[in-house]
Design an enzyme around this catalytic site. Sequence first.
Site, mmCIF file in Angstrom:
data_model
loop_
_atom_site.group_PDB
_atom_site.id
_atom_site.type_symbol
_atom_site.label_atom_id
_atom_site.label_comp_id
_atom_site.label_asym_id
_atom_site.label_seq_id
_atom_site.Cartn_x
_atom_site.Cartn_y
_atom_site.Cartn_z
ATOM 1 N N GLY A 174 -9.724 -8.148 -0.785
ATOM 2 C CA GLY A 174 -8.542 -8.458 0.006
ATOM 3 C C GLY A 174 -7.874 -9.794 -0.250
ATOM 4 N N ARG A 186 0.828 -1.213 0.000
ATOM 5 C CA ARG A 186 0.000 0.000 0.000
ATOM 6 C C ARG A 186 0.858 1.257 0.000
ATOM 7 N NH1 ARG A 186 -4.634 -2.229 4.070
ATOM 8 N NH2 ARG A 186 -6.017 -2.946 2.433
ATOM 9 N N GLY A 224 -13.097 -3.359 0.012
ATOM 10 C CA GLY A 224 -14.472 -2.905 0.208
ATOM 11 C C GLY A 224 -14.886 -1.836 -0.785
ATOM 12 N N LYS A 257 -17.834 -16.370 3.034
ATOM 13 C CA LYS A 257 -19.255 -16.183 3.319
ATOM 14 C C LYS A 257 -20.092 -15.703 2.140
ATOM 15 C CE LYS A 257 -19.177 -14.960 8.191
ATOM 16 N NZ LYS A 257 -19.311 -13.759 9.027
HETATM 17 P P1 AMP Z 1 -13.390 -13.615 2.177
HETATM 18 O O1 AMP Z 1 -12.748 -12.594 3.056
HETATM 19 O O2 AMP Z 1 -14.842 -13.779 2.356
HETATM 20 O O3 AMP Z 1 -12.965 -13.459 0.724
HETATM 21 O O4 AMP Z 1 -12.806 -14.994 2.685
HETATM 22 C C1 AMP Z 1 -11.477 -15.344 2.530
HETATM 23 C C2 AMP Z 1 -11.178 -16.482 3.441
HETATM 24 O O5 AMP Z 1 -12.024 -17.549 3.139
HETATM 25 C C3 AMP Z 1 -9.771 -16.979 3.320
HETATM 26 O O6 AMP Z 1 -9.091 -16.733 4.503
HETATM 27 C C4 AMP Z 1 -9.937 -18.468 3.071
HETATM 28 O O7 AMP Z 1 -9.064 -19.257 3.835
HETATM 29 C C5 AMP Z 1 -11.348 -18.727 3.472
HETATM 30 N N1 AMP Z 1 -11.926 -19.868 2.768
HETATM 31 C C6 AMP Z 1 -11.945 -20.089 1.455
HETATM 32 N N2 AMP Z 1 -12.498 -21.270 1.172
HETATM 33 C C7 AMP Z 1 -12.846 -21.833 2.345
HETATM 34 C C8 AMP Z 1 -13.472 -23.047 2.707
HETATM 35 N N3 AMP Z 1 -13.828 -23.957 1.779
HETATM 36 N N4 AMP Z 1 -13.676 -23.286 4.019
HETATM 37 C C9 AMP Z 1 -13.301 -22.385 4.937
HETATM 38 N N5 AMP Z 1 -12.716 -21.220 4.666
HETATM 39 C C10 AMP Z 1 -12.491 -20.934 3.373
#
Ligand code: AMP
Length: 389
Positions: free
Chosen positions: A347, A20, A370, A191
């Site tokens: 991110g 950054r 974001g 999520k």
């Molecule tokens: P996000 O911030 O929603 O993009 O989530 C990213 C995070 O999701 C990363 O730290 C990944 O390790 C986690 N992630 C990705 N796939 C999975 C999965 N199948 N089960 C649990 N965590 C996951």
Amino acid sequence: MRVDFNVPLDKQYNITDDTRMQQALPTIKHVLNRGGAVVLMSHLGRPLAKLNEDGTVNVEKFTLDHLTKPLAEMLGTRVSFCPETVGETASKMAAALRPGEVLLLENTRFQKEEEKGDVEFAKKLAALGDIYVNDAFGTAHRAHASTTVMAQFFPKENRTFGFLMESEIENAGKVLNNPQRPFTAITGGAKVSDKIVLLERFLDLVDNIIIGGGMAYTFFKAQGGQIGNSLVEADKLDMALDLLRKAEAKGVKIYLPVDSVVADKFDAAANFKTTPSNEIPDGWMGLDIGEQAIGSFQKVIMDSKTIIWNGPMGVFEMPNFANGTKSITLAVAKATKGGAFSLVGGGDSVAAVNQMGLSDQVSFVSTGGGAMLEMLEGKELPGIKAITA
Ligand code: AMP
């Protein structure tokens, strides 16, 4: 100049990733090389959410002074640090700056007025300079004092975007306005609930949506699949089905991973095997997409002319579950080489692309998680509006 110096620090307060800061250098140097002096504002972390036990700000942890020396080295010039954000000392230090010099103000978020977008506080910040430059795309979706509110105290000709922010806006424009087709969105991460607005919006923008990562299992569960102990948002099953229905009605193809690499615990050293994503045994959880899924996703990606990617395909932080994300990164790089425009935003997919050393093989890597998401969601960002209005 508002920059995004919200860099990760280790326990000894060494910067662990200075991306950054590096990205703000062209704008800072541009001003310095043209005989200007720069007053820099940034936040670092969330100091007001993590106060000391006695209610005071944890200055030792959150001070921007951790960045003074590294910044001086990066710029090859003198950088002085001001231990306050606004006030008598800040005014004196700003006024004393000579051409080519840099002043780094204390963390803007030490003041509660920052996040409230307080007008008086913004006015004091504005009084420290003649021209307002916003190069902090990462916070452009926040109507904070230093990112938005202070712009109004400068005439239109004296407020502007920095180079980083300008290129973020330009590249988001390439996918939002008349993108070349087929247009594919790749989404992943933990999520569904974080991504639902984005997914809905993609239905009106793209031809294909690839869904990987932990969020995919909510879709499998919603369709009656067995997902073992995989991540699931039980209250989002209807939403997932609704999205699939809407996609069909709009002619948008949704690709879910047919198979998964499943593990017997959430651990880098867990046992693992591959199963169909809708037949995951109890006690096992999907932590990456499988080989078949990789193959089908690669094919869609290779046929695309515009690609947006947000969110990893699996738990890429653990080597045994990084293969899906790695393979998809390579496919996006290959498609880009073949002439596609690819934007990686958000991110963790940015971290994944960087971790693989492939950030120069995609068209654009957004620094603003974001902010980029909100832009893609079609929202008008207050930080952008404040400059252009
Ligand atoms: P996000 O911030 O929603 O993009 O989530 C990213 C995070 O999701 C990363 O730290 C990944 O390790 C986690 N992630 C990705 N796939 C999975 C999965 N199948 N089960 C649990 N965590 C996951």
